[in-house]
Scaffold this motif. Structure first.
Motif: not given
Length: 133
Positions: A2-3, A23-28, A32-34
């Motif tokens: 995410x970073x 934070x939403x990108x990190x949660x995604x 979800x992604x991983x």
């Protein structure tokens, strides 16, 4: 992952409105992604410098840390994607991202559709690319 995505998006697409906060990108990525997609990372010096995410034949994400652009890492990641999906790949990218357009075209992808951005969260005109061996 995410970073790298956050740094890369900010550097490559400064005029594109981000649909979600950091934070939403990190949660995604975490939730979800991983767990749901096929993911690979490029690592140098113990740090993630690039990422590749595939969902079937869809190349969902290919992002590099800005400091690593132009050093062959993206070439290796797209090569890995082709190796993993030898029957073909497809992807969306923003029309405003000239370096990405040139990168994918250099790797044999062909533009097959352009949109006005009404179908993506950012509202940004995009282009559909496909690669067939």
């Amino acid at each position: 992952m995410a970073e790298v995505w956050l740094r890369s998006f900010a550097a490559a697409l400064p005029t594109v409105r981000r649909a979600h906060g950091d934070d939403a990108v990190r949660d995604w990525f975490s939730f979800v992604v991983v767990p749901q997609y096929d993911c690979w990372v490029a690592v140098a010096g113990g740090a993630v410098i690039g990422l590749l995410v595939l969902d079937g034949e869809e190349l969902e994400q290919l992002y590099l840390d800005p400091a690593w652009r132009g050093r062959g890492v993206g070439d290796r990641l797209v090569g890995l994607a082709k190796q993993q999906r030898p029957d073909g790949l497809a992807l969306w990218t923003f029309q405003v991202n000239g370096p990405a357009l040139r990168f994918y075209e250099r790797h044999g992808f062909t533009a097959v559709e352009r949109t006005d951005g009404r179908r993506n969260e950012e509202g940004e005109p995009d282009v559909r690319y496909v690669w067939r061996p």
